[in-house]
Enzyme design. Structure first.
Site, PDB file in Angstrom:
ATOM      1  N   PRO A   6       3.639  39.441 -47.754  1.00  0.00           N
ATOM      2  CA  PRO A   6       4.523  38.845 -48.759  1.00  0.00           C
ATOM      3  C   PRO A   6       4.007  39.070 -50.173  1.00  0.00           C
ATOM      4  O   PRO A   6       3.035  38.460 -50.592  1.00  0.00           O
ATOM      5  CB  PRO A   6       4.511  37.353 -48.411  1.00  0.00           C
ATOM      6  CG  PRO A   6       3.881  37.244 -47.070  1.00  0.00           C
ATOM      7  CD  PRO A   6       2.987  38.433 -46.929  1.00  0.00           C
ATOM      8  N   GLU A   7       4.632  39.963 -50.884  1.00  0.00           N
ATOM      9  CA  GLU A   7       4.327  40.157 -52.295  1.00  0.00           C
ATOM     10  C   GLU A   7       5.260  39.248 -53.084  1.00  0.00           C
ATOM     11  O   GLU A   7       6.136  38.595 -52.519  1.00  0.00           O
ATOM     12  CB  GLU A   7       4.556  41.627 -52.689  1.00  0.00           C
ATOM     13  CG  GLU A   7       3.726  42.601 -51.887  1.00  0.00           C
ATOM     14  CD  GLU A   7       2.528  43.135 -52.663  1.00  0.00           C
ATOM     15  OE1 GLU A   7       2.248  42.601 -53.749  1.00  0.00           O
ATOM     16  OE2 GLU A   7       1.896  44.075 -52.179  1.00  0.00           O
TER      17      GLU A   7
END
Length: 277
Positions: free
Chosen positions: A8-9
């Site tokens: 998850p960026e």
DNA sequence: CTTTGCACCTGTTGGC
DNA sequence: TGCCAACAGGTGCAAA
């Protein structure tokens, strides 16, 4: 390559926020299920007493933290490296790594799955930004405060490599290891360049690239955002093809010379020694 | 204050 | 084919 095991960026976190918000905001918490409290920090045991019976006022984001606001305080969530959140019908059986549920009065539940347990679920009774994890964060990359002059000033006198500098949450939030390599390639800046040596013009270019890259990714997530009920919990947009990340030895897309790999602060950095100076 | 190194964790990968 | 060490990532924190 989409869904599944995407780290998850910042764009993924923002897309998750947008997907969850319609199901959470206005809904009242009726229960909490903690199957495994051992995340990065223990999930507070008394969580139900903190937020039980209260409606979710809003779901916002600061850096990669999701903030669920209640009258009594806020629930802070972080997805770490492998976390995902989704909305499911009540009574949906948990699977492996489903560590936490928030039960809602609308017949649904919000479930956290996090195989590596680098994520976090914390309670904070005080004002936002008074929490130690949030207090010293740098500006949001898409906020106007993150601009060329800011980065130029911030880099003065700093000896650290620019790659590590832009990954420092005190400088700017939301730039992970993958984006850092990609942004520096696009900006034509070698990752080992000392931060303090960057000209104002190069700072401007780097800021521009970071902002544009993140904005495009968030828009891509939003445009394919469907329904967080029964989906994977991962935003379902296609990841942009990498310019340098993970491409050691492969030809640079600009000059065809082989992409180099170095370690900076125990992390992999990918770059083209010809296109980045 | 700046900088460096490490810990946390597990699914995946590469080498033998 | 099977086993196992190395690796990947975000980020707070301790130590230099």
């Amino acid at each position: 390559m989409s869904g599944g095991s995407v780290v998850p960026e910042l764009p993924e976190v923002e897309t998750t926020r947008r997907g969850l918000a319609p199901y959470l905001e206005g809904a009242t918490v009726t229960g909490v299920v903690i199957r495994n409290p051992r995340l990065r920090w223990p999930i507070p045991e008394n969580l139900l007493q903190c937020l039980g019976g209260l409606p979710v006022i809003s779901l916002t984001r600061r850096a990669k933290y999701l903030l669920m606001e209640f009258d009594s305080g806020m629930l802070i969530l972080h997805l770490g490296m492998s976390g995902s959140l989704r909305i499911l019908p009540k009574n949906t059986l948990p699977e492996k790594h489903d560590h936490f549920d928030l039960l809602l009065d609308n017949g649904k539940l919000m479930r956290l799955r996090d195989p590596r347990r680098f994520g976090a679920i914390l309670w904070h009774a005080g004002e936002i930004n008074t929490h130690p994890l949030l207090a010293k964060l740098g500006p949001e990359p898409l906020n106007e405060h993150f601009n060329a002059r800011y980065l130029y000033q911030a880099t003065r006198g700093r000896n650290v490599a620019i790659k590590q500098f832009i990954m420092d949450n005190h400088v700017v939030v939301g730039v992970g290891n993958i984006y850092a390599s990609e942004a520096l390639f696009s900006a034509g800046i070698a990752p080992q360049t000392r931060a303090g040596k960057l000209s104002l013009a190069r700072c401007a270019g780097l800021v521009d690239i970071i902002r544009t890259t993140l904005r495009v990714a968030i828009e891509a997530g939003g445009s394919t955002l469907r329904d967080f009920v029964n989906v994977s919990g991962h935003p379902g947009y296609f990841q942009q093809e990498h310019q340098v990340y993970g491409r050691t030895g492969e030809p640079c897309r600009r000059c065809t010379r082989p992409i180099k790999l170095i370690k900076q602060g125990q992390r992999s950095s990918f770059y083209c020694e010809y296109c980045q100076t």
